[in-house]
Motif scaffolding. Structure first.
Motif, mmCIF file in Angstrom:
data_model
loop_
_atom_site.group_PDB
_atom_site.id
_atom_site.type_symbol
_atom_site.label_atom_id
_atom_site.label_comp_id
_atom_site.label_asym_id
_atom_site.label_seq_id
_atom_site.Cartn_x
_atom_site.Cartn_y
_atom_site.Cartn_z
ATOM 1 N N ASN A 112 -11.006 21.702 -4.907
ATOM 2 C CA ASN A 112 -10.801 20.405 -5.527
ATOM 3 C C ASN A 112 -12.087 19.587 -5.579
ATOM 4 N N GLU A 113 -12.272 18.840 -6.660
ATOM 5 C CA GLU A 113 -13.482 18.030 -6.840
ATOM 6 C C GLU A 113 -13.591 16.953 -5.765
ATOM 7 N N ARG A 114 -12.434 16.357 -5.430
ATOM 8 C CA ARG A 114 -12.421 15.275 -4.451
ATOM 9 C C ARG A 114 -12.865 15.796 -3.081
ATOM 10 N N THR A 115 -12.399 17.012 -2.742
ATOM 11 C CA THR A 115 -12.796 17.620 -1.478
ATOM 12 C C THR A 115 -14.295 17.871 -1.454
ATOM 13 N N LYS A 116 -14.804 18.386 -2.556
ATOM 14 C CA LYS A 116 -16.241 18.683 -2.633
ATOM 15 C C LYS A 116 -17.059 17.407 -2.428
ATOM 16 N N LEU A 117 -16.603 16.333 -3.085
ATOM 17 C CA LEU A 117 -17.309 15.056 -2.988
ATOM 18 C C LEU A 117 -17.311 14.571 -1.543
ATOM 19 N N PHE A 118 -16.122 14.641 -0.893
ATOM 20 C CA PHE A 118 -15.986 14.166 0.491
ATOM 21 C C PHE A 118 -16.898 14.958 1.409
ATOM 22 N N LEU A 119 -16.874 16.301 1.237
ATOM 23 C CA LEU A 119 -17.687 17.147 2.119
ATOM 24 C C LEU A 119 -19.171 16.893 1.896
ATOM 25 N N VAL A 179 0.865 -1.177 0.000
ATOM 26 C CA VAL A 179 0.000 0.000 0.000
ATOM 27 C C VAL A 179 0.903 1.229 0.000
ATOM 28 N N GLN A 180 0.634 2.135 -0.916
ATOM 29 C CA GLN A 180 1.364 3.403 -0.882
ATOM 30 C C GLN A 180 0.595 4.343 0.030
ATOM 31 N N ALA A 181 1.073 4.463 1.273
ATOM 32 C CA ALA A 181 0.322 5.207 2.271
ATOM 33 C C ALA A 181 0.562 6.706 2.158
ATOM 34 N N LEU A 182 1.762 7.101 1.843
ATOM 35 C CA LEU A 182 2.077 8.522 1.678
ATOM 36 C C LEU A 182 2.834 8.699 0.366
ATOM 37 N N ILE A 183 2.357 9.631 -0.452
ATOM 38 C CA ILE A 183 3.014 9.873 -1.730
ATOM 39 C C ILE A 183 3.370 11.347 -1.802
ATOM 40 N N ASN A 184 4.650 11.621 -1.705
ATOM 41 C CA ASN A 184 5.160 12.977 -1.856
ATOM 42 C C ASN A 184 4.387 13.999 -1.012
ATOM 43 N N VAL A 185 4.367 13.784 0.284
ATOM 44 C CA VAL A 185 3.624 14.678 1.170
ATOM 45 C C VAL A 185 4.561 15.750 1.710
ATOM 46 N N SER A 186 4.158 16.995 1.575
ATOM 47 C CA SER A 186 4.913 18.102 2.152
ATOM 48 C C SER A 186 3.944 19.021 2.869
ATOM 49 N N CYS A 187 4.330 19.464 4.061
ATOM 50 C CA CYS A 187 3.508 20.472 4.731
ATOM 51 C C CYS A 187 4.336 21.132 5.813
ATOM 52 N N LYS A 188 3.803 22.211 6.343
ATOM 53 C CA LYS A 188 4.527 22.990 7.339
ATOM 54 C C LYS A 188 3.530 23.369 8.416
ATOM 55 N N ILE A 189 3.931 23.194 9.671
ATOM 56 C CA ILE A 189 3.030 23.572 10.761
ATOM 57 C C ILE A 189 3.796 24.504 11.685
ATOM 58 N N GLY A 193 -4.147 7.961 4.488
ATOM 59 C CA GLY A 193 -2.768 8.189 4.916
ATOM 60 C C GLY A 193 -2.630 9.220 6.006
ATOM 61 N N LYS A 194 -3.765 9.726 6.547
ATOM 62 C CA LYS A 194 -3.651 10.793 7.551
ATOM 63 C C LYS A 194 -3.052 10.278 8.852
ATOM 64 N N SER A 195 -3.459 9.065 9.279
ATOM 65 C CA SER A 195 -2.853 8.501 10.495
ATOM 66 C C SER A 195 -1.382 8.186 10.275
ATOM 67 N N PHE A 197 -6.720 18.351 3.845
ATOM 68 C CA PHE A 197 -7.532 17.246 3.360
ATOM 69 C C PHE A 197 -6.634 16.281 2.585
ATOM 70 N N MET A 198 -6.651 15.015 2.998
ATOM 71 C CA MET A 198 -5.809 14.016 2.330
ATOM 72 C C MET A 198 -6.670 12.965 1.649
ATOM 73 N N ASP A 199 -6.146 12.446 0.548
ATOM 74 C CA ASP A 199 -6.809 11.328 -0.111
ATOM 75 C C ASP A 199 -5.760 10.536 -0.868
ATOM 76 N N MET A 200 -5.855 9.226 -0.845
ATOM 77 C CA MET A 200 -4.943 8.332 -1.562
ATOM 78 C C MET A 200 -3.473 8.637 -1.256
ATOM 79 N N GLY A 201 -3.191 8.975 -0.009
ATOM 80 C CA GLY A 201 -1.794 9.163 0.386
ATOM 81 C C GLY A 201 -1.205 10.517 0.029
#
Lengths: 337, 243
Positions: free
Chosen positions: B232-239, B17-27, B42-44, B211-215
């Motif tokens: 994003n369309e995926r976000t709209k669908l999820f919401l 399973v590809q759990a994380l794919i090229n994830v970048s973020c800053k907190i 992949g959020k967990s 918002f994450m989807d598919m890693g």
């Protein structure tokens, strides 16, 4: 902590049929015992239970005899010791006698062989000595077995291939060969090697007892390692994650979180293992360790009372294993949350 | 405070399973970031990578400038600074509430008995269960257990708190009490990363929603942006599915 009391329902109310079967049980037991007894009568076996206690403890009589001729002129007591003064033809001689019952009084004529005092001491019999040795061997082997098993189990779960493979090899070899053969290897192979090398350097050899202890400890260690491994694996992953996420090291997490929980779960199988160990110690007789079984065998050859003695031997083992199992049950209750 | 750069993570067991794919973020420090997404997104995994419960395959993760994927980093020292709260509480069942909170303080932080006890009681007070100090975890409700778990993590005085679906295993009537504790924590300025399905919490407390989807991170922004005008369309669908 909270042991809920099962309410008495119709199901566990005792019926007449129940008591009939209780009767059947006791009848069968009584039948077996009397069957055995009458068959021994048939072959003219004479039961002499009264001869058994002497093998547990006996009174040893020590007699102090006079070496000289003469008349006792004085007896003085001090610090529990008696000093007898004997007047011989040429001189006065004093004889020190350690505490004990004096058999002479002032004015007595003594001659060589005359009993001055006699003392009776209780001495442990051969069965008692055997029982004690069995306890000693089992205790040391248990403690060593726990140590070996603990580290064996941890190594078995290690991601380091050296630790892991050492542990697997050890466990598989030990569990895959008979204990009797292992005892022979420990004593006749390793024992010969070690003792010969030691004697070359002028060091006295190690007695067979310690090879026996080593064999039992290694044997038990392998089983304990597997029990420990299963116990650790039965603890939920979240426990490790929680403790590690608080900054604990692997060792701290094992020591404070995982092992205390695992230990509680593995107590019953561990008890079974150590009960086996007590019974397996009976094999050590073959390398001249005079534990309970070997002691019984020796007594049987001299007393010719095999029936009584083997029953007594079995009962003594039962006493040991039962005590251990009670102790573990107590531990289980004490550690239960 | 937290910087994630091009992180990849693939699980091989039980299947690839590809759990994380090229994830970048800053907190940033003091920020409350809520990570949402469908299950398996992949959020967990991202959260668990942040305190090295999972090891990222590649990329870089910095916590306060420390590279946690560097083998030379003392990971235990770092973890003491990053508190984590789990979905299934993971309290130590053989220790009572008080011992749960003081254990790591004593052996990791090397605090004295009295220091640890003072801390434990003030935290139990804070999470509202000061009368349960001598109780074992299995005698507590789910909500109480989770509050003890939060107190246990806070006892280490962490700089960052990670919450992995803290209310998902709770009965509905207990979710409120746990969220209340988390809200108070956010108000005090704690840096928090929260994986949750509680949209109300996200709307109310989050500074930012990821918002994450598919890693992968699909969309991120303020709660207003996220809940009112997602791009994003995926976000709209999820919401549309969850609201």
């Amino acid at each position: 902590m909270n042991q809920s009391v099962i309410p008495k329902t119709k199901q566990n109310k005792k019926t007449a049929v129940y008591f009939v079967w209780v009767g059947v049980f006791f009848l069968c037991i009584a039948g077996m015992i009397s069957g055995l007894y009458y068959s021994t009568i048939k072959i003219d076996y004479v039961w002499r239970w009264y001869r058994i206690p002497q093998y547990f403890a006996f009174k040893e009589k020590i007699e102090i005899k006079s070496q000289i001729d003469g008349k006792i002129t004085d007896i003085s007591l001090k610090d529990g010791k008696a000093v007898i003064t004997v007047k011989t033809e040429r001189e006065d001689k004093t004889i020190d006698i350690p505490e004990g019952d004096l058999k002479v009084s002032k004015g007595d004529f003594v001659y060589p062989g005359y009993i001055l005092a006699s003392q009776e001491n209780w001495k442990p019999g051969i069965l008692m000595q055997g029982l004690w040795l069995t306890i000693e061997v089992s205790l040391i082997s248990t403690l060593l077995g726990i140590l070996i098993g603990l580290f064996g189990g941890l190594a078995r779960l290690s991601s380091n291939p050296a630790f892991k493979w050492f542990s697997i090899t050890y466990i598989e070899i030990i569990r895959g060969s008979p204990l009797l053969v292992q005892i022979f290897i420990w004593y006749f192979v390793l024992g010969t090697l070690i003792n010969t090398i030691l004697s070359k350097y002028g060091i006295s050899s190690i007695p067979p007892l310690w090879y026996g202890v080593a064999a039992l400890a290694c044997f038990t260690g392998a089983y304990v390692a597997e029990i420990v491994r299963a116990g650790i694996q039965s603890i939920h992953r979240g426990q490790v994650e929680a403790s590690r996420s608080l900054g604990m090291t692997y060792a701290q997490s094992m020591r404070y979180v995982i092992l205390p929980q695992a230990l509680r779960r593995i107590l019953p199988p561990l008890a079974g293992q150590f009960i086996s160990l007590i019974k397996d110690s009976s094999l050590l007789g073959i390398i001249a360790v005079r534990e309970l079984s070997k002691a019984t065998r020796e007594v049987v050859t001299t007393s010719l009372q095999p029936f009584e003695l083997w029953f007594v031997c079995a009962l003594l083992y039962l006493f040991l294993t039962f005590t251990l199992s009670m102790f573990v049950q107590y531990l289980e209750r004490r550690t239960a949350v | 405070m937290i910087e994630v750069q091009n992180v990849y993570k693939t699980f091989l067991v039980p299947h690839i399973v590809q759990a994380l794919i090229n994830v970048s973020c800053k907190i940033e420090a003091g920020e409350v970031v809520v990570v949402i997404g469908p299950s398996g997104s992949g959020k967990s995994t991202l959260l668990r990578c942040l305190n090295h419960l999972e090891t990222a395959d590649s990329g870089k993760i910095f916590i306060e400038g420390i590279d946690i994927l560097d083998p030379k980093t003392d990971i235990n020292k770092l973890r003491a600074e990053v508190g984590m709260v789990f979905q299934s509480f993971n309290l130590f069942p053989h220790k009572n509430v008080f011992e749960n909170i003081t254990l790591a303080q004593k052996i990791v932080r090397r605090r004295t008995k009295t220091e640890a006890a003072d801390k434990a009681f003030s935290l139990l007070n804070k999470v509202g269960i000061k009368d349960k100090a001598n109780v074992y975890p299995d005698q507590l409700s789910g909500g109480q257990q989770q509050r003890v778990a939060i107190a246990r993590a806070l006892a280490m005085d962490p700089k960052i708190m990670l919450f992995d679906e803290p209310t998902s295993a709770l009965d509905p009537e207990m979710i409120g009490e746990v969220l209340e504790v988390m809200k108070n924590l956010a108000r005090e300025g704690m840096t928090m990363v929260v994986v949750t399905h509680e949209m109300g919490f996200a709307k109310e407390v989050a500074d930012r929603v990821i918002f994450m989807d598919m890693g992968a991170i699909v969309e991120e922004g303020t709660p207003e942006h996220f809940f009112t005008s997602p791009v994003n369309e995926r976000t709209k669908l999820f919401l549309s599915q969850i609201l």
